[in-house]
Design an enzyme around this catalytic site. Structure first.
Site, PDB file in Angstrom:
ATOM      1  CB  ALA A 106      -0.836  -0.205   1.209  1.00  0.00           C
ATOM      2  N   GLY A 163       0.928  -4.959   0.943  1.00  0.00           N
ATOM      3  CA  GLY A 163      -0.395  -5.283  -0.052  1.00  0.00           C
ATOM      4  C   GLY A 163      -0.151  -5.976  -1.341  1.00  0.00           C
ATOM      5  CD  GLU A 207      -2.049  -7.469   2.998  1.00  0.00           C
ATOM      6  OE1 GLU A 207      -1.702  -6.688   2.537  1.00  0.00           O
ATOM      7  OE2 GLU A 207      -2.368  -7.888   4.154  1.00  0.00           O
ATOM      8  CD  GLU A 256       1.980  -5.454   5.679  1.00  0.00           C
ATOM      9  OE1 GLU A 256       2.713  -6.187   6.019  1.00  0.00           O
ATOM     10  OE2 GLU A 256       1.362  -5.660   4.777  1.00  0.00           O
TER      11      GLU A 256
HETATM   12  N1  CAA Z   1       4.669   3.276  -0.577  1.00  0.00           N
HETATM   13  C1  CAA Z   1       5.169   4.282  -1.305  1.00  0.00           C
HETATM   14  N2  CAA Z   1       5.980   4.406  -1.955  1.00  0.00           N
HETATM   15  C2  CAA Z   1       7.021   3.383  -2.004  1.00  0.00           C
HETATM   16  C3  CAA Z   1       6.473   2.039  -1.358  1.00  0.00           C
HETATM   17  C4  CAA Z   1       5.441   2.058  -0.692  1.00  0.00           C
HETATM   18  N3  CAA Z   1       4.738   1.015  -0.195  1.00  0.00           N
HETATM   19  N4  CAA Z   1       7.378   1.180  -1.668  1.00  0.00           N
HETATM   20  C5  CAA Z   1       8.433   1.759  -2.472  1.00  0.00           C
HETATM   21  N5  CAA Z   1       7.958   3.065  -2.609  1.00  0.00           N
HETATM   22  C6  CAA Z   1       8.764   4.097  -3.380  1.00  0.00           C
HETATM   23  C7  CAA Z   1       9.972   4.679  -2.501  1.00  0.00           C
HETATM   24  O1  CAA Z   1       9.603   5.725  -1.663  1.00  0.00           O
HETATM   25  C8  CAA Z   1      10.810   5.161  -3.760  1.00  0.00           C
HETATM   26  O2  CAA Z   1      10.337   6.630  -3.977  1.00  0.00           O
HETATM   27  P1  CAA Z   1      11.427   7.922  -4.110  1.00  0.00           P
HETATM   28  O3  CAA Z   1      12.317   7.413  -5.307  1.00  0.00           O
HETATM   29  O4  CAA Z   1      10.376   8.988  -4.410  1.00  0.00           O
HETATM   30  O5  CAA Z   1      12.135   7.803  -3.086  1.00  0.00           O
HETATM   31  C9  CAA Z   1      10.524   4.480  -4.814  1.00  0.00           C
HETATM   32  O6  CAA Z   1       9.495   3.704  -4.489  1.00  0.00           O
HETATM   33  C10 CAA Z   1      11.759   3.428  -4.893  1.00  0.00           C
HETATM   34  O7  CAA Z   1      12.008   2.769  -3.619  1.00  0.00           O
HETATM   35  P2  CAA Z   1      13.326   2.467  -2.799  1.00  0.00           P
HETATM   36  O8  CAA Z   1      14.114   3.598  -3.183  1.00  0.00           O
HETATM   37  O9  CAA Z   1      13.115   2.399  -1.401  1.00  0.00           O
HETATM   38  O10 CAA Z   1      13.904   1.275  -3.481  1.00  0.00           O
HETATM   39  P3  CAA Z   1      14.720   0.257  -2.820  1.00  0.00           P
HETATM   40  O11 CAA Z   1      15.241  -0.741  -4.002  1.00  0.00           O
HETATM   41  O12 CAA Z   1      15.998   0.808  -2.091  1.00  0.00           O
HETATM   42  O13 CAA Z   1      13.846  -0.650  -1.719  1.00  0.00           O
HETATM   43  C11 CAA Z   1      12.001  -1.790  -1.101  1.00  0.00           C
HETATM   44  C12 CAA Z   1      12.769  -1.475  -2.193  1.00  0.00           C
HETATM   45  C13 CAA Z   1      12.582  -2.659  -0.132  1.00  0.00           C
HETATM   46  C14 CAA Z   1      10.742  -2.327  -1.624  1.00  0.00           C
HETATM   47  C15 CAA Z   1      11.522  -0.591  -0.273  1.00  0.00           C
HETATM   48  O14 CAA Z   1      10.953   0.585  -1.104  1.00  0.00           O
HETATM   49  C16 CAA Z   1      10.373  -0.930   0.809  1.00  0.00           C
HETATM   50  O15 CAA Z   1      10.866  -1.211   1.919  1.00  0.00           O
HETATM   51  N6  CAA Z   1       9.229  -0.489   0.489  1.00  0.00           N
HETATM   52  C17 CAA Z   1       8.161  -0.539   1.267  1.00  0.00           C
HETATM   53  C18 CAA Z   1       7.712  -1.894   1.568  1.00  0.00           C
HETATM   54  C19 CAA Z   1       6.474  -1.904   2.498  1.00  0.00           C
HETATM   55  O16 CAA Z   1       6.675  -1.664   3.757  1.00  0.00           O
HETATM   56  N7  CAA Z   1       5.122  -2.211   2.151  1.00  0.00           N
HETATM   57  C20 CAA Z   1       4.180  -2.329   2.983  1.00  0.00           C
HETATM   58  C21 CAA Z   1       3.157  -1.190   2.828  1.00  0.00           C
HETATM   59  S1  CAA Z   1       2.058  -1.050   3.985  1.00  0.00           S
HETATM   60  C22 CAA Z   1       0.830  -2.305   3.449  1.00  0.00           C
HETATM   61  O17 CAA Z   1       0.876  -2.695   2.448  1.00  0.00           O
HETATM   62  C23 CAA Z   1      -0.247  -2.489   4.173  1.00  0.00           C
HETATM   63  C24 CAA Z   1      -1.332  -3.507   3.833  1.00  0.00           C
HETATM   64  O18 CAA Z   1      -1.465  -4.505   4.458  1.00  0.00           O
HETATM   65  C25 CAA Z   1      -1.968  -3.392   2.396  1.00  0.00           C
END
Ligand code: CAA
Length: 257
Positions: free
Chosen positions: A65, A108, A111, A131
């Protein structure tokens, strides 16, 4: 549509839906999810389409998400917006959906892959429910569907540590159907889709519905539901065609009637 690309005629009777927010690793914001819901509904109503493939790109199926969109919200905002209600509608898609997953399928994203009926993964796929690392927990099925798919011990570890598992681990645990080299994952999903698309679409939809009931009903009720669907299929032309073709030793031609 801004964040979803749809190819209704990707192959005969097969549609391809692509999550298309690559710079944000296909983070699932509200607009993307609404577009996805609308596209799947339209494909579900299109008689030419029998199987849907849902994919992202090589780097990410979806990284969860949209954290930036959610971060400032209050609990009441979350209740009012009720972003996961879209997911209930996606889950109601009658036609089979195959997730073709490469790269990140997190939160998400994991999921969403699990809402699909089967998952074909590339060797680079990484699945996780991270998360917990951002102070919350899964909210769109991660504690429920993942636990049913991989068992309590593994699900608990994934949900409480937020650590990812590899495609090979996901295969070993029963989360995905198959793992192939990255350049082949879409082709492999297409192969699987073709294997389903030449069957009776009515029987396929009723079989999908019945398998899903196994997760929602006690055994006796599930068996009863299955039996009713089996009997109901004798109202279809496809049942007559399928059985006649067997007896006449020819390939059946199913029309979805
Ligand atoms: N939401 C918003 N933006 C996201 C995102 C997310 N879930 N995941 C990645 N992005 C964005 C980053 O902020 C980044 O944007 P900017 O270039 O503007 O900074 C871009 O995508 C590229 O990401 P990274 O620079 O972080 O890339 P990376 O290769 O270094 O890392 C990653 C990749 C490990 C996937 C890391 O991006 C990450 O940890 N993302 C979040 C994963 C996460 O926590 N997901 C769960 C979300 S909550 C949820 O999903 C609730 C539910 O149950 C539905």
């Amino acid at each position: 549509m801004e964040f979803i690309l749809v190819e209704p005629n990707y192959a005969k009777h097969i549609a391809l839906v692509r999550l298309n927010r690559p710079k944000e690793l296909n983070a699932l914001n509200l607009q993307l999810m609404n577009e996805l819901r609308d596209s799947l509904k339209a494909l579900d109503e299109d008689d030419e389409v029998r199987v849907i493939i849902l994919t992202g790109n090589e780097r990410a199926f979806a990284a969860g998400a949209d954290i930036k969109q959610m971060s400032g919200r209050s609990a009441i905002d979350m209740l009012k917006i009720d972003q996961f209600s879209t997911w209930d509608q996606i889950r109601k898609t009658k036609k089979p959906i195959i997730a073709a997953v490469s790269g990140f399928a997190l939160g998400g994203g994991c999921e969403l892959a699990m809402i699909c009926d089967m998952i074909v993964a590339s060797e680079s796929a990484k699945f996780g429910q991270p998360e917990i690392k951002i102070g919350v927990m899964p909210g769109a099925g991660g504690t429920q569907r993942l636990t049913r798919a991989v068992g309590k011990a593994r699900a608990m570890e994934m949900v409480l540590t937020g650590n990812f598992i590899s495609a090979e681990e996901a295969l070993k645990y029963g989360l995905v159907n198959r793992v192939v080299p990255e350049e082949l994952y879409l082709m492999e999903a297409l192969k699987l889709a073709k294997d389903i698309a030449d069957k009776s679409p009515i029987a396929v939809q009723m079989a999908k519905e019945s398998v899903n009931k196994a997760f929602e009903m006690p055994l006796q009720e599930g068996l009863f539901f299955e039996r009713k669907n089996f009997y109901m299929l004798f109202a279809s032309e496809d049942q007559k065609e399928g059985m006649a073709a067997f007896i006449e030793k020819r390939t059946p031609e199913f029309k979805g009637k």
